[in-house]
Write an enzyme that holds these catalytic residues in place. Structure first.
Site, mmCIF file in Angstrom:
data_model
loop_
_atom_site.group_PDB
_atom_site.id
_atom_site.type_symbol
_atom_site.label_atom_id
_atom_site.label_comp_id
_atom_site.label_asym_id
_atom_site.label_seq_id
_atom_site.Cartn_x
_atom_site.Cartn_y
_atom_site.Cartn_z
ATOM 1 N N GLY A 145 0.836 -1.202 0.000
ATOM 2 C CA GLY A 145 0.000 0.000 0.000
ATOM 3 C C GLY A 145 0.865 1.243 0.000
ATOM 4 N N GLY A 159 0.434 5.397 1.048
ATOM 5 C CA GLY A 159 -0.475 6.414 1.577
ATOM 6 C C GLY A 159 0.251 7.734 1.699
ATOM 7 N N GLY A 160 -0.429 8.712 2.251
ATOM 8 C CA GLY A 160 0.169 10.025 2.426
ATOM 9 C C GLY A 160 1.423 9.943 3.270
ATOM 10 C CG PHE A 161 2.980 7.862 7.432
ATOM 11 C CD1 PHE A 161 3.747 6.712 7.426
ATOM 12 C CD2 PHE A 161 3.133 8.755 8.487
ATOM 13 C CE1 PHE A 161 4.659 6.460 8.444
ATOM 14 C CE2 PHE A 161 4.040 8.505 9.506
ATOM 15 C CZ PHE A 161 4.797 7.356 9.480
ATOM 16 C CB VAL A 216 1.907 -0.149 3.806
ATOM 17 C CG1 VAL A 216 1.706 -1.197 4.883
ATOM 18 C CG2 VAL A 216 1.309 1.181 4.232
ATOM 19 C CE LYS A 251 1.036 4.362 8.630
ATOM 20 N NZ LYS A 251 -0.388 4.575 8.836
ATOM 21 C CG ASP A 281 -8.318 9.873 7.248
ATOM 22 O OD1 ASP A 281 -9.241 10.156 6.447
ATOM 23 O OD2 ASP A 281 -7.152 9.650 6.883
#
Ligand code: NAG
Ligand code: NAG
Ligand code: NAG
Ligand code: NAG
Ligand code: NAG
Ligand code: NAG
Ligand code: NAG
Length: 798
Positions: free
Chosen positions: A502, A504-506, A509, A523, A619
């Site tokens: 995955g 994501g914004g962070f 993953v 992550k 969120d």
């Protein structure tokens, strides 16, 4: 078998010896470590704090109480084992240690105010003194654990430390250590700017000890058992500063005037904070830090430098300031450090007069001399309070004030666990037992496989800022299990791109496998994003306090070398979103979808009500609901979470954050956040589950998001027109009606009109029962009793 065991033991002994050499180059002549009130020896890292009964020969007291913390009050898994017990002194009491070698000694006092019987230790008020100095006066400890560190030159053959309760109060102590310090650590050397002051008779108290540009350096990585905290929370203008890490480059020089490993460890010298726009030739600004200090005292400030950024000698010249005074002008490290780069160098400076304000500002800035690019660096900083002319270190209020982040996070922990779930307490107990057991195993030399509960294969309960000085600048290290970077690397096949599950914004993953076979999701944050750092901490704080079947659990984290890595339990079936639209997962049956919604609702309900203060997720979306192998739903991603309103307030005011398409319009309009914002987003998820469409679907209509579009159909009473085509003919009308009504209520314009998560949960369970109810003479799947079949609209929107 026998041979293997012996070999095993041999390796273990060898590695312990090596560790000993590496980490404890210095062998203290005096080394008293006592875990006050403890019935047994307590190991912390490779140090053993002896049981109180073995230490009773040191103590003389007319009256005291041995206290222990009740399991109920353990606030987080990693409350140091030293904090589990204490001694309470109701009258003046003395510890007397015989000193085998005169010179400087650390005195470290550990305090953790718990409640025992009639004693609330946070109400204690007392003084602590040695024969020559007052260390603490009218001292008390509120809310958080605290380590006070002093260094005193002892020239007699004994050290007497006296605890004196203030009027009508009492004193307490959780642990004490008295340990020799190498003579070279604090000297009057001429190259150190002490203004002729002799330090021989000074008692020093460590106010701050900071590792610039790097993470917390725990006492286990320091030859003198010091803890260094990161600098970001002290920066005045963090956007002007940049972090650099180049630990391998550090080369200690044999020249004794320069820094040794005892002055500061390589991990401190190998990271630094420098000017951000160093590559712009006209940059002219200072990078500054501000520290809270006690007015009325002089301070010894020790600067640590190591030029791991220059490419050649005599490239870097800079100025160092303390408040408005210049400490050094045109500092050229390469010349001072015997014409080499990357050689550790330190410099002492004593403030000329007592501090008048409670802030001390340290700045570095470019020198006008500089003909290369302007830059300035700082690798580490220690600020030590000097005793006043009366020999005392105690001012009006000698408690080193905690930084905001500290008091916040500690209140958080207490609240989180206070009412918090029974599960968390039981888990804490289990982990504690595991820890103890593992410790014993390790002591027997058998345990080398790495378990998720350990750090560096030794122990997990003792690293990080519990041992810092009134600050928890690194909230990260406070609450969870810390993985060495190497372990994470190994688990993810060195962050193999093909293991990415995955983005994501962070950050990305990855899938990972620990060497005991446990699957994990890793992550990895984009390093040095300030935004990311805040979310990283929030997530660790939140998840370490929250344990629930329907919340994804955090197994640990890694913050080595500015990494921001979170390690979670692995969720075999990915996100709910991936089962609804897009990526190839088989579609879920209506019953499975209801069960997933119910699970997620339970998780959110727990967030909203499981702790004294509600936690707002902020969120909620289908991408943050993950599914296990058995399709059990767990809520994930707490990076944006916020503590909910106080009892007397009705909202938390905060910048609008969240994901487009799920945002509560009321929150958006009024910037007021309540649990009802999560309820709104969850309502959107319910429609998403029903229709299996993205929330922002251009094919629906240009102007509307899923929530508005679905609400139009719901209000017309024609919800069956828009359901996922794979569910067509499979949903019982009653179940659909209940589900539609529930989603509709969640999407009410005003938060007050929306149901609580508890109500939502109840209604969804109801919808599930209606789906499963046996209706006599009517087999499920019978088209007369189901809906949505051959809906013309379904095809229109494919
Ligand atoms: C506790 O530690 C002391 C000192 O290291 C040692 O003499 C004693 O045997 C230990 N006691 C136990 C029960 O391990
Ligand atoms: C804690 O203190 C109570 C009361 O003094 C005592 O009964 C109990 O055994 C102690 N527990 C431990 C683990 O020391
Ligand atoms: C404590 O008691 C002493 C003697 O009774 C008194 O002189 C002193 O003022 C008291 N201190 C405080 C802080 O109340
Ligand atoms: C401790 O004090 C003695 C006597 O003043 C002095 O000779 C010695 O150098 C001091 N040691 C340190 C490490 O400051
Ligand atoms: C840096 O700080 C010092 C001390 O406060 C000040 O004198 C100097 O002007 C500052 N330099 C810049 C470029 O702001
Ligand atoms: C600290 O206390 C000692 C006495 O132990 C005294 O000689 C010294 O001057 C004091 N330091 C300061 C800065 O007043
Ligand atoms: C301790 O907590 C209380 C209430 O939670 C708060 O009012 C107080 O300011 C806190 N004290 C410190 C020193 O953080």
């Amino acid at each position: 078998m026998m041979g293997y065991r012996k070999f095993d033991l041999f390796i273990w002994v060898l590695s312990v010896l090596c560790l000993g050499w590496l980490c404890s180059g210095f062998n203290p002549a005096d080394n008293y470590l006592i875990d006050c009130g403890s019935p047994a020896n307590t190991s912390v890292g490779d140090r053993v704090y002896v049981a109180d009964n073995l230490a009773s020969k040191f103590l003389s007291t007319p009256k005291d109480v041995v206290a222990n913390i009740s399991l109920k009050s353990i606030t987080s898994f990693d409350d140091s084992p030293l904090y589990q017990t204490a001694r309470i002194f109701t009258e003046s009491s003395k510890y007397t240690f015989s000193i085998s070698q005169s010179g400087r000694h650390w005195i470290r006092l550990y305090f953790y105010p718990f409640v025992f019987g009639g004693y609330d230790l946070s109400k204690a008020k007392f003084s602590v003194s040695t024969q020559n100095h007052v260390l603490l006066g009218d001292f008390s400890v509120q809310n958080a654990s605290l380590v006070k560190e002093f260094s005193v030159n002892i020239t007699s053959d004994s050290l007497v430390i006296t605890f004196t309760p203030s009027n009508n109060s009492f004193a307490f102590l959780n642990a004490i250590e008295v340990v020799s310090v190498p003579d070279q650590l604090i000297t009057d050397d001429a190259n150190n700017g002490l203004h002729g002051l002799t330090t021989h008779t000074q008692a020093l108290e460590t106010s701050w000890r900071v590792n610039m540009g790097g993470p917390t350096v725990s006492f286990e990585k320091d030859t003198l058992w010091r803890t260094w905290v990161p600098d970001h929370s002290f920066q005045v203008n963090a956007n002007l500063a940049k972090y650099v890490s180049n630990i391998e480059a550090v080369t200690y020089d044999a020249d004794s005037a320069l820094a040794t490993k005892d002055i500061a460890p390589q991990t401190v010298y190998g990271t630094l904070t420098e000017m951000k726009s160093a590559d712009e030739p006209n940059s002219n600004f200072n990078v500054s830090w501000e520290f809270t200090v006690d007015p009325g005292f002089q301070y010894l400030v020790r600067f640590h430098f190591c030029d791991v950024v220059s490419k050649s000698l005599n490239q870097l010249y800079f100025n160092v300031y303390l408040d408005s005074l210049i400490v050094v002008r045109d500092l050229d490290l390469s010349t001072l450090a015997t014409n080499k780069l990357a050689v550790p160098y330190y410099m002492d400076y004593v403030t000329t007069s007592a501090a008048v304000s409670n802030k001390l500002r340290i700045s570095i800035g470019p020198s006008p001399l500089n003909n290369a690019y302007p830059n300035a660096i700082l690798n580490g900083l220690e600020i030590m309070k000097l005793n006043n002319s009366a020999g005392s270190l105690s001012g009006a209020n000698s408690l080193v004030p905690s930084s905001n982040s500290s008091s916040k996070s500690n209140v958080g922990v207490i609240v989180g666990a206070g009412v918090g779930s029974f599960i968390a307490v039981v888990l804490a107990a289990i982990l504690f037992v595991l820890y103890r057991r593992r410790k014993r195993l390790a002591d027997q030399g058998h345990s080398k496989t790495w378990l998720p509960f350990t750090i560096n294969g030794t122990n997990s309960h003792t690293t990080g800022s519990k041992y810092s000085y009134g600050t928890t600048a690194s909230a990260a290290s406070n609450y969870s299990y810390r993985f060495p970077f190497g372990v994470v690397q190994e688990a993810t096949n060195n962050f193999d791109e093909s293991w990415v599950i995955g983005i994501g914004g962070f950050g990305k993953v990855y899938k990972g496998v620990l060497n005991d076979g446990t699957k994990v999701a890793v992550k990895r944050g984009n390093p040095r994003s300030q935004q990311g750092l805040a979310e990283f901490r929030t997530e660790i704080e939140m998840l370490s306090q929250l344990r629930h079947r329907h919340l994804v659990s955090l197994i640990g984290y890694c913050d080595d070398d500015s990494e921001m890595i979170l390690v979670y339990e692995y969720m075999e079936n990915g996100t709910l979103k991936s089962h609804l639209h897009g990526s190839g997962h088989p579609s879920l049956s209506w019953k499975q979808r209801l069960e997933v919604c119910i699970g997620a609702a339970r998780g959110l309900h727990y967030l909203h009500t499981g702790c004294a203060k509600a936690i707002i997720h902020r969120d909620v979306k289908s991408a943050n609901i993950l599914l296990t192998e058995n399709l059990m739903a767990k809520v994930a991603d707490f990076g944006l979470s916020k503590r909910g309103p106080e009892i007397d307030q009705s909202h938390v005011s905060t910048a609008v954050r969240g994901s487009l398409g799920y945002l509560d319009p009321e929150y958006f309009r009024r910037k007021k956040l309540t649990e009802k914002s999560d309820v709104y987003s969850f309502g959107v998820v319910l429609f998403e589950v029903l229709c299996a469409r993205p929330v922002l679907d251009p094919s629906i209509t240009k102007e509307m998001n899923l929530d508005e579009w679905a609400m139009e159909w719901q209000k017309k009473g024609q919800l069956e027109q828009i359901i996922d085509s794979t569910l067509a003919g499979k949903i019982r009308p009653d179940s659909l009606r209940k589900f539609g009504e529930t989603a509709e209520k969640c999407l009410a314009d005003n938060g007050v009109d929306r149901p609580s998560m508890g109500d939502v949960l109840w209604n969804l369970e109801c919808a599930l029962q209606l789906q499963e109810a046996e209706i006599p003479g009517d087999a499920e799947g019978n088209s007369t009793n189901t809906i949505g079949e051959q809906s013309p609209l379904v095809n229109n929107f494919q």
